[in-house]
Design a protein around this motif. Sequence first.
Motif, PDB file in Angstrom:
ATOM      1  N   VAL A 131       9.119  20.077  50.208  1.00  0.00           N
ATOM      2  CA  VAL A 131       8.814  19.747  48.810  1.00  0.00           C
ATOM      3  C   VAL A 131       8.998  18.247  48.578  1.00  0.00           C
ATOM      4  O   VAL A 131       8.164  17.594  47.932  1.00  0.00           O
ATOM      5  CB  VAL A 131       9.695  20.562  47.843  1.00  0.00           C
ATOM      6  CG1 VAL A 131       9.572  20.023  46.412  1.00  0.00           C
ATOM      7  CG2 VAL A 131       9.299  22.038  47.879  1.00  0.00           C
ATOM      8  N   GLY A 132      10.069  17.672  49.120  1.00  0.00           N
ATOM      9  CA  GLY A 132      10.289  16.237  48.993  1.00  0.00           C
ATOM     10  C   GLY A 132       9.177  15.439  49.649  1.00  0.00           C
ATOM     11  O   GLY A 132       8.709  14.427  49.107  1.00  0.00           O
ATOM     12  N   LEU A 133       8.732  15.898  50.817  1.00  0.00           N
ATOM     13  CA  LEU A 133       7.630  15.239  51.525  1.00  0.00           C
ATOM     14  C   LEU A 133       6.365  15.253  50.675  1.00  0.00           C
ATOM     15  O   LEU A 133       5.712  14.220  50.478  1.00  0.00           O
ATOM     16  CB  LEU A 133       7.402  15.957  52.850  1.00  0.00           C
ATOM     17  CG  LEU A 133       6.492  15.349  53.918  1.00  0.00           C
ATOM     18  CD1 LEU A 133       6.726  16.045  55.256  1.00  0.00           C
ATOM     19  CD2 LEU A 133       5.014  15.441  53.554  1.00  0.00           C
ATOM     20  N   TYR A 134       6.029  16.425  50.156  1.00  0.00           N
ATOM     21  CA  TYR A 134       4.798  16.554  49.366  1.00  0.00           C
ATOM     22  C   TYR A 134       4.882  15.761  48.066  1.00  0.00           C
ATOM     23  O   TYR A 134       3.963  14.998  47.733  1.00  0.00           O
ATOM     24  CB  TYR A 134       4.530  18.027  49.055  1.00  0.00           C
ATOM     25  CG  TYR A 134       3.320  18.229  48.168  1.00  0.00           C
ATOM     26  CD1 TYR A 134       2.036  18.231  48.708  1.00  0.00           C
ATOM     27  CD2 TYR A 134       3.451  18.386  46.794  1.00  0.00           C
ATOM     28  CE1 TYR A 134       0.920  18.400  47.895  1.00  0.00           C
ATOM     29  CE2 TYR A 134       2.344  18.552  45.976  1.00  0.00           C
ATOM     30  CZ  TYR A 134       1.077  18.551  46.536  1.00  0.00           C
ATOM     31  OH  TYR A 134      -0.023  18.696  45.725  1.00  0.00           O
ATOM     32  N   GLU A 135       5.954  15.927  47.334  1.00  0.00           N
ATOM     33  CA  GLU A 135       6.058  15.290  46.019  1.00  0.00           C
ATOM     34  C   GLU A 135       6.045  13.772  46.132  1.00  0.00           C
ATOM     35  O   GLU A 135       5.407  13.078  45.320  1.00  0.00           O
ATOM     36  CB  GLU A 135       7.339  15.758  45.309  1.00  0.00           C
ATOM     37  CG  GLU A 135       7.330  17.223  44.900  1.00  0.00           C
ATOM     38  CD  GLU A 135       6.357  17.535  43.771  1.00  0.00           C
ATOM     39  OE1 GLU A 135       5.780  16.587  43.194  1.00  0.00           O
ATOM     40  OE2 GLU A 135       6.155  18.722  43.486  1.00  0.00           O
ATOM     41  N   SER A 136       6.739  13.221  47.122  1.00  0.00           N
ATOM     42  CA  SER A 136       6.742  11.765  47.266  1.00  0.00           C
ATOM     43  C   SER A 136       5.360  11.263  47.665  1.00  0.00           C
ATOM     44  O   SER A 136       4.925  10.189  47.222  1.00  0.00           O
ATOM     45  CB  SER A 136       7.801  11.321  48.282  1.00  0.00           C
ATOM     46  OG  SER A 136       7.615  11.958  49.534  1.00  0.00           O
ATOM     47  N   PHE A 137       4.635  12.036  48.466  1.00  0.00           N
ATOM     48  CA  PHE A 137       3.296  11.609  48.870  1.00  0.00           C
ATOM     49  C   PHE A 137       2.347  11.562  47.675  1.00  0.00           C
ATOM     50  O   PHE A 137       1.648  10.565  47.460  1.00  0.00           O
ATOM     51  CB  PHE A 137       2.736  12.533  49.944  1.00  0.00           C
ATOM     52  CG  PHE A 137       1.476  12.005  50.580  1.00  0.00           C
ATOM     53  CD1 PHE A 137       1.534  11.268  51.743  1.00  0.00           C
ATOM     54  CD2 PHE A 137       0.239  12.240  50.010  1.00  0.00           C
ATOM     55  CE1 PHE A 137       0.381  10.753  52.329  1.00  0.00           C
ATOM     56  CE2 PHE A 137      -0.922  11.742  50.569  1.00  0.00           C
ATOM     57  CZ  PHE A 137      -0.850  10.989  51.743  1.00  0.00           C
ATOM     58  N   VAL A 138       2.319  12.629  46.886  1.00  0.00           N
ATOM     59  CA  VAL A 138       1.364  12.674  45.771  1.00  0.00           C
ATOM     60  C   VAL A 138       1.747  11.706  44.648  1.00  0.00           C
ATOM     61  O   VAL A 138       0.907  11.338  43.821  1.00  0.00           O
ATOM     62  CB  VAL A 138       1.201  14.099  45.209  1.00  0.00           C
ATOM     63  CG1 VAL A 138       0.641  15.020  46.272  1.00  0.00           C
ATOM     64  CG2 VAL A 138       2.515  14.646  44.662  1.00  0.00           C
ATOM     65  N   LYS A 139       3.010  11.277  44.627  1.00  0.00           N
ATOM     66  CA  LYS A 139       3.430  10.280  43.641  1.00  0.00           C
ATOM     67  C   LYS A 139       3.150   8.853  44.112  1.00  0.00           C
ATOM     68  O   LYS A 139       3.498   7.885  43.431  1.00  0.00           O
ATOM     69  CB  LYS A 139       4.918  10.441  43.332  1.00  0.00           C
ATOM     70  CG  LYS A 139       5.230  11.699  42.528  1.00  0.00           C
ATOM     71  CD  LYS A 139       6.730  11.867  42.324  1.00  0.00           C
ATOM     72  CE  LYS A 139       7.034  13.156  41.545  1.00  0.00           C
ATOM     73  NZ  LYS A 139       8.501  13.401  41.411  1.00  0.00           N
ATOM     74  N   GLY A 140       2.530   8.723  45.273  1.00  0.00           N
ATOM     75  CA  GLY A 140       2.137   7.414  45.759  1.00  0.00           C
ATOM     76  C   GLY A 140       3.216   6.669  46.508  1.00  0.00           C
ATOM     77  O   GLY A 140       3.210   5.435  46.540  1.00  0.00           O
ATOM     78  N   ASN A 141       4.136   7.411  47.133  1.00  0.00           N
ATOM     79  CA  ASN A 141       5.211   6.790  47.890  1.00  0.00           C
ATOM     80  C   ASN A 141       5.183   7.311  49.328  1.00  0.00           C
ATOM     81  O   ASN A 141       6.039   8.103  49.722  1.00  0.00           O
ATOM     82  CB  ASN A 141       6.569   7.077  47.237  1.00  0.00           C
ATOM     83  CG  ASN A 141       7.680   6.210  47.792  1.00  0.00           C
ATOM     84  OD1 ASN A 141       7.553   5.644  48.882  1.00  0.00           O
ATOM     85  ND2 ASN A 141       8.772   6.100  47.054  1.00  0.00           N
ATOM     86  N   PRO A 142       4.216   6.856  50.122  1.00  0.00           N
ATOM     87  CA  PRO A 142       4.100   7.373  51.487  1.00  0.00           C
ATOM     88  C   PRO A 142       5.293   7.016  52.371  1.00  0.00           C
ATOM     89  O   PRO A 142       5.601   7.756  53.313  1.00  0.00           O
ATOM     90  CB  PRO A 142       2.806   6.744  52.006  1.00  0.00           C
ATOM     91  CG  PRO A 142       2.588   5.542  51.151  1.00  0.00           C
ATOM     92  CD  PRO A 142       3.139   5.898  49.800  1.00  0.00           C
ATOM     93  N   ALA A 143       5.969   5.908  52.097  1.00  0.00           N
ATOM     94  CA  ALA A 143       7.136   5.539  52.908  1.00  0.00           C
ATOM     95  C   ALA A 143       8.249   6.571  52.748  1.00  0.00           C
ATOM     96  O   ALA A 143       8.874   6.995  53.726  1.00  0.00           O
ATOM     97  CB  ALA A 143       7.628   4.143  52.521  1.00  0.00           C
ATOM     98  N   GLU A 144       8.484   6.992  51.520  1.00  0.00           N
ATOM     99  CA  GLU A 144       9.493   8.028  51.284  1.00  0.00           C
ATOM    100  C   GLU A 144       9.039   9.353  51.882  1.00  0.00           C
ATOM    101  O   GLU A 144       9.847  10.100  52.461  1.00  0.00           O
ATOM    102  CB  GLU A 144       9.745   8.187  49.793  1.00  0.00           C
ATOM    103  CG  GLU A 144      10.797   9.244  49.465  1.00  0.00           C
ATOM    104  CD  GLU A 144      11.012   9.426  47.973  1.00  0.00           C
ATOM    105  OE1 GLU A 144      11.649  10.431  47.601  1.00  0.00           O
ATOM    106  OE2 GLU A 144      10.535   8.587  47.183  1.00  0.00           O
ATOM    107  N   SER A 145       7.751   9.645  51.773  1.00  0.00           N
ATOM    108  CA  SER A 145       7.217  10.869  52.348  1.00  0.00           C
ATOM    109  C   SER A 145       7.413  10.886  53.863  1.00  0.00           C
ATOM    110  O   SER A 145       7.755  11.917  54.448  1.00  0.00           O
ATOM    111  CB  SER A 145       5.726  10.999  52.009  1.00  0.00           C
ATOM    112  OG  SER A 145       5.189  12.214  52.474  1.00  0.00           O
ATOM    113  N   LEU A 146       7.221   9.745  54.498  1.00  0.00           N
ATOM    114  CA  LEU A 146       7.406   9.646  55.936  1.00  0.00           C
ATOM    115  C   LEU A 146       8.867   9.886  56.329  1.00  0.00           C
ATOM    116  O   LEU A 146       9.150  10.506  57.354  1.00  0.00           O
ATOM    117  CB  LEU A 146       6.941   8.279  56.435  1.00  0.00           C
ATOM    118  CG  LEU A 146       7.007   8.045  57.949  1.00  0.00           C
ATOM    119  CD1 LEU A 146       6.178   9.083  58.691  1.00  0.00           C
ATOM    120  CD2 LEU A 146       6.533   6.636  58.283  1.00  0.00           C
ATOM    121  N   LYS A 147       9.795   9.437  55.503  1.00  0.00           N
ATOM    122  CA  LYS A 147      11.211   9.704  55.764  1.00  0.00           C
ATOM    123  C   LYS A 147      11.479  11.204  55.751  1.00  0.00           C
ATOM    124  O   LYS A 147      12.201  11.729  56.607  1.00  0.00           O
ATOM    125  CB  LYS A 147      12.083   8.990  54.725  1.00  0.00           C
ATOM    126  CG  LYS A 147      12.156   7.483  54.887  1.00  0.00           C
ATOM    127  CD  LYS A 147      12.865   6.818  53.722  1.00  0.00           C
ATOM    128  CE  LYS A 147      14.326   7.220  53.621  1.00  0.00           C
ATOM    129  NZ  LYS A 147      15.019   6.511  52.522  1.00  0.00           N
TER     130      LYS A 147
END
Length: 307
Positions: free
Chosen positions: A223-239
Motif C-alpha cells: 500500500v505504501g509503495l502504491y500510494e507514494s507512486f500515485v502521489k508523484g513520489n517515485p523515490a519513496e515508492s522505490l524505498k
Amino acid sequence: MSGTRFHGVIPPMLTAFKEDGTFDWEGNEKLIDFLIGSRVHGIFILGSMGEFSRLDAQERKSFSEFAAKYINGRVPLLVGTGSCNTREAIDLTRHAKDVGADGVLVVTPYYWGLTEENLYDYFAAIAQAVDIPVLIYHFPALTGQQMSPQLVKRLATDFANIVGIKASVDSITYVRQLILEVKAVKPEFSVLVGFDDHLFNTLAMGGDGAIPGTANFYPEVTVGLYESFVKGNPAESLKWHRTLLPLLEVYALDNPPIGVIKEACKQRGVGIESFVRQSAGSLNEERKKQVSRILQKVKEATAVSRQ
C-alpha cells in the motif's frame, strides 16, 4: 491509473479455517477488518490464496455471501468464480452478482490444455451470461494455459464487461504487452499483477496495481509503495519496493505457500490460525522460526522506509 475501476493493492484474501476444516467466521472477520484498516483498495476472495480449489461450489457460495455482507461496501469486493466446468463458473458468477460483489475474477480452466479459441469461448460464455464486471485470472504456472496479449485484447474489445486481468506471470515483458496492446483499445482496462515484486515496474509502465499475497499480513508495504507512486513520489515508492523484496522469501518456505502466509498473519497478530485445508500442509517449528526471522527483517526495513 485513476481511470480504472479496479486498481491499487487488492489482497487475495486467505480463507480462515478452524482445526476441523470448517470456516472460522470470526477469524475471517478479523482478517477483513485488518485489511480494510490497512487502507487496501479492494479485497479478492476465493482465489488461489483463498483455497478455492479445496472448496466445493456450495462452500464457495456461502463464503461469498458472508464476505459481501461483512464487507458491506467498505471496499470493492472481487470474487473468484472460475472452474473447469463452464456451467459452474457461470452459476458462481451469477451468484456473486446476486450477493453484491463488485466484480469477479475468473481463472482459466485447468487440467486439459485448451486452444486459444476454446479459452475465448469460455470467457465469452461467462461474459455473455452476466452483466457484472469480469476480470481474467491468468496463472499459467498453475493452470497450464497460455493467454496471449492478443487474446486478452480480443476479449476486452468484444465484451464491455471484461474489464481487467490479474496476470500472475513472472514475465514483465508479458505485462508490458498487455499495457501497450489492451489499453490502446480500452484505456480503462485494469492490468493487475499477481507477483508482488512486479508492482513497482508495472506502475512505472502504466499498469494499475497488484493482487499480492503478502498484503494479507504486511499490507502497509505494498500500500505504501502504491500510494507514494500515485502521489508523484517515485523515490519513496522505490524505498517501499526495496523493503518488499525480503518479504518475498516467504514464498520459498512451502509449496503451496498458503500455510506460510497464514502463519505470518498469526505471528503479526491478525487474529487467524494457520490451519489449511488438505492437501496443503501445516508448517513445522523450523519453518515457523524462518517466518519470524523474515518478519523481523521486514519490520526493521519498514522502519527505515518510514523515515
